[in-house]
Design an enzyme around this catalytic site. Structure first.
Site, PDB file in Angstrom:
ATOM      1  N   GLU A 297       0.825  -1.209   0.000  1.00  0.00           N
ATOM      2  CA  GLU A 297       0.000   0.000   0.000  1.00  0.00           C
ATOM      3  C   GLU A 297       0.863   1.263   0.000  1.00  0.00           C
ATOM      4  O   GLU A 297       0.701   2.172   0.798  1.00  0.00           O
ATOM      5  CB  GLU A 297      -0.969  -0.024   1.184  1.00  0.00           C
ATOM      6  CG  GLU A 297      -1.945  -1.176   1.112  1.00  0.00           C
ATOM      7  CD  GLU A 297      -2.968  -1.198   2.232  1.00  0.00           C
ATOM      8  OE1 GLU A 297      -4.078  -1.702   2.000  1.00  0.00           O
ATOM      9  OE2 GLU A 297      -2.646  -0.719   3.337  1.00  0.00           O
ATOM     10  N   ASP A 376      -9.024  -8.720   3.936  1.00  0.00           N
ATOM     11  CA  ASP A 376      -8.766  -7.619   4.867  1.00  0.00           C
ATOM     12  C   ASP A 376      -9.802  -7.570   5.982  1.00  0.00           C
ATOM     13  O   ASP A 376     -10.642  -6.674   6.011  1.00  0.00           O
ATOM     14  CB  ASP A 376      -8.743  -6.291   4.105  1.00  0.00           C
ATOM     15  CG  ASP A 376      -8.165  -5.149   4.929  1.00  0.00           C
ATOM     16  OD1 ASP A 376      -7.589  -5.418   5.993  1.00  0.00           O
ATOM     17  OD2 ASP A 376      -8.278  -3.993   4.501  1.00  0.00           O
ATOM     18  N   GLU A 404     -13.025  -2.352  11.946  1.00  0.00           N
ATOM     19  CA  GLU A 404     -12.995  -1.576  10.701  1.00  0.00           C
ATOM     20  C   GLU A 404     -14.121  -1.957   9.753  1.00  0.00           C
ATOM     21  O   GLU A 404     -14.792  -1.094   9.196  1.00  0.00           O
ATOM     22  CB  GLU A 404     -11.641  -1.759  10.010  1.00  0.00           C
ATOM     23  CG  GLU A 404     -11.516  -0.987   8.708  1.00  0.00           C
ATOM     24  CD  GLU A 404     -10.153  -1.141   8.068  1.00  0.00           C
ATOM     25  OE1 GLU A 404      -9.974  -0.615   6.949  1.00  0.00           O
ATOM     26  OE2 GLU A 404      -9.264  -1.787   8.663  1.00  0.00           O
TER      27      GLU A 404
END
Length: 690
Positions: A297, A376, A404
């Site tokens: 990332e 993820d 998240e």
């Protein structure tokens, strides 16, 4: 907690360390006689923490002041000591018991004649954990009359990763700002950090990385100019048997070192890291090591120089090895600039493709940190096939306590049942019974280092986690890391009784809310394991096509005919081939693929019939209607215990549950409307879809 910091017991700050007097009963009445603590051990920071905790806990639970001395002046008392130090503790336990206690483990025993309770261990950390165990028994109303306990932690590394930035923000943080940093400096509120260390130690945590894995220029300086302040934090955690780690910027040699390169094979680069490590250990002799996110990332890494992850990790490991430090290297590496038009590229394959060929090339003080799933931290995804696929390499599993993708601590979602399911998954890598929990505890491959890591869910909100019920995930993670055999229900019961007390209606109500919450959340969000369908960037709330045409590689491929990602070896991306044959064949076949993961592995028509007997489209409609309805019922359940929890705690949770109920309707209507319009197939029950 220091008396100088004033928090109200009902605001959630004390979390599961309430140390309240429970309603009198047969077991509760046993505790009042223990008014004396005998310290049969040498002085030290961890022993002091254990004694302070025991004294504070006993005074809260019994309502009576306790005395502390080196002699058992009056029975019954609580005696703590280290085995093999020439003190009297050895006489209180049989040789068989004391020899069964390993590093960090402990024994607790009640003497039937005197009533004395003895806590013995081979390290001061074991004493601390034994004290917390005894306080858990009393805090939950258990009997102390015939204790005979030997416990050792199953996992060697039980780690928390803070994603805190020095400007005070927390990446993927849902409970306020950082408790560690403000205005690009380390905070002066060290009391709160000590209270956090107590919370972590009480659930069995023994390591912490105190800054975000996405390390910016200012955080890079934690290695240098901020090191004296880091050493102060290390001392706080050291007193609770927790080792401090730092996340490091792989390009620190360029960011703060003045070198033109970060090439891991460059001698100047290697020397810079050796010197940096020496300075850190001079300030923090028990420093744990480095946590690294590299070539992921947009973070810098060895790929820039034509090197691989083993080259990069080994350079850092070489610098740390003389001091006993370790490198934890994250495996969350994938192409984040993918062309959505290319159906052959598959983000799920990435970690295995990058790392599995490197097995055997990492130094023995390198640990690979592998996310529990290949994408993820979704509410549902398969277990990462990389776990256990590198027998010659140390691995830890990475979970995300921060919610998240599971409601961001605005929705209740107790994650321990999910983690249990992952840990119990049979990889079949060495035949039947090769479970994930046996891989990550090191027993399958005999690795030097193993265990758990997880992204923290705390911030500077008074109650630590934003949603009061989200504390159960932090507590539950530590307890599960200590002993993965514990049931999700037992862990939840411990947390509830320690936090709220032992009222039967209250305990059962909160237990029902927690134990159903993961299933409820999954039912009104992304269906059948396809994942995502969230708003880009902040990831809160429904957006079915939010990432569908993006570079991030998180697609569902819905069209007017069907939905799902073909990850089969026969016709798709070949991801299924990364599993052992038994699991590969299970996922490869439509007939045997579990319903809950169907759309992760297969693209199917909306009329495909699930094992449940429903079509995919009807399943989507039914679960989203049912999920929203069940979410609305949580608030009603909570209202039943209003008088048992106090106004402040009641209101905090009630407000969050009301928000969840409304938001679940939004999820229901957006998902159902999208698929009605995509498929043109009506709900068989004729319910309102827009």
């Amino acid at each position: 907690m220091s008396n100088s910091v004033l928090y109200h017991p009902g605001d959630g700050y004390l979390a599961w360390q309430q140390y309240r007097r429970n309603t009198a009963g047969v077991n509760v009445d046993q505790y009042a006689v223990y008014k004396h603590i005998v310290v049969d051990a040498q002085e030290g920071a961890v022993i002091r923490s254990a004694v302070d905790e025991l004294a504070q806990g006993m005074e809260g639970i019994t309502g009576t002041k306790v005395s502390i001395s080196g002699d058992n002046e009056s029975a019954p008392g609580i005696i703590i000591g280290i085995f093999g130090t020439g003190t009297g503790i050895d006489e209180l336990f049989s040789a068989g018991v004391s020899s069964a206690v390993k590093a960090e483990g402990y024994a607790i025993q009640t003497d039937s004649l005197t009533g004395n309770i003895a806590i013995g261990a081979v390290t001061s950390a074991g004493i601390l954990y034994g004290v917390f165990h005894l306080l858990r028994i009393m805090g939950t109303g258990g009997s102390v009359r015939q204790l005979s306990i030997v416990e050792n932690p199953v996992n060697q590394l039980r780690m928390i990763n803070q994603w805190d930035n020095m400007d005070g923000s927390v990446e993927r943080g849902y409970a306020g700002k950082s408790i560690f940093y403000e205005d690009n400096r380390i905070t002066g509120n060290l009391q709160r950090i000590q209270d956090y260390a107590r919370l972590l130690a009480s659930s069995g945590i023994n390591a912490i990385a105190i800054n975000n894995v996405n390390v910016h220029r200012v955080e890079s300086r934690l290695l240098t100019e901020f090191l004296p302040d880091v050493a102060k934090l290390a001392a706080i955690f050291r007193a609770y048997a927790i080792k401090l780690f730092l996340s490091v910027n792989y390009a620190s040699t360029m960011e703060i070192g003045g070198l033109p390169s970060a090439d891991p094979l460059d001698s100047d680069v290697r020397e810079w890291w050796r010197a940096a490590a020496s300075e850190i250990y001079a300030a923090i002799p028990d420093f744990g090591g480095f946590l690294v996110k590299a070539d992921s990332e947009n973070r810098p890494g060895p790929f820039t120089y034509g090197r691989d992850h083993a080259d990069g990790a080994n350079m850092l490991a070489e610098a740390l090895k003389p001091h006993g430090g370790i490198v934890i290297w994250r495996c969350f590496v994938y192409n984040c600039k993918q062309d959505w038009r290319d159906r052959t590229t598959d983000r799920a394959r990435a970690a295995y493709d990058h790392f599995q060929p490197l097995d055997g090339r990492f130094m023995d003080n390198v640990i690979l940190q592998v996310k529990n799933g290949p994408i993820d931290f979704q509410v549902r995804e398969p277990v990462s096939p990389l776990l256990g696929a590198m027998p010659q390499t140390n691995q830890v599993i990475e979970f995300q306590i921060a919610q998240e993708y599971t409601g961001q601590q605005r929705h209740v979602c107790y994650l321990v049942p999910q983690w249990k399911e992952i840990l119990n998954f049979d990889t079949h890598l060495q035949g039947e019974g090769t479970s994930v929990k046996r891989i990550v505890d090191g027993s399958v491959h005999g690795n030097a280092y193993s265990g758990f890591a997880a992204v923290s869910n705390i911030g500077n909100d008074t109650n630590w986690t934003g949603h009061l019920l989200a504390q159960a995930n932090l507590f539950g993670y530590g307890r599960l890391a200590w002993n993965p055999q514990m049931s999700a229900e037992k862990i939840a019961l411990e947390w509830i009784m320690l936090t709220f007390g032992t009222n039967e209606l209250l305990v059962q109500t909160i237990l029902d809310i927690l134990m159903n919450s993961w299933e409820i959340y999954e039912s009104y969000t992304a269906p059948l394991g396809v994942g995502f369908m969230v708003n880009p960037d902040h990831h809160y709330g429904p957006n079915v096509d939010g990432y569908e045409y993006s570079m991030w590689g998180t697609y569902h491929f819905a069209d007017c005919y069907g939905i799902g990602v073909d990850r089969t070896t026969a016709t798709g991306t070949g991801y299924t081939s990364q599993y052992a044959r038994t699991n590969m064949e299970r996922y490869e076949s439509l007939e045997s693929c579990p319903d809950e993961l169907l759309l992760f592995f297969h693209h199917v028509p909306y009329t495909h019939v699930l094992h449940s007997g429903k079509t995919v489209i009807q399943h989507i409609y039914d679960t989203h209607f049912a999920g929203a309805e069940r979410a609305s019922q949580l608030a009603a359940a909570w209202e039943l215990v209003k008088d048992q929890v106090g106004e402040q705690a009641y209101r905090q949770v009630a407000d969050r549950l009301a928000e969840q109920a409304e938001h679940a309707k939004e999820w229901r209507d957006r998902i159902n409307t999208y698929f009605l319009r995509k498929s043109g197939i009506a709900d068989q029950w004729g319910r309102t879809i827009y």
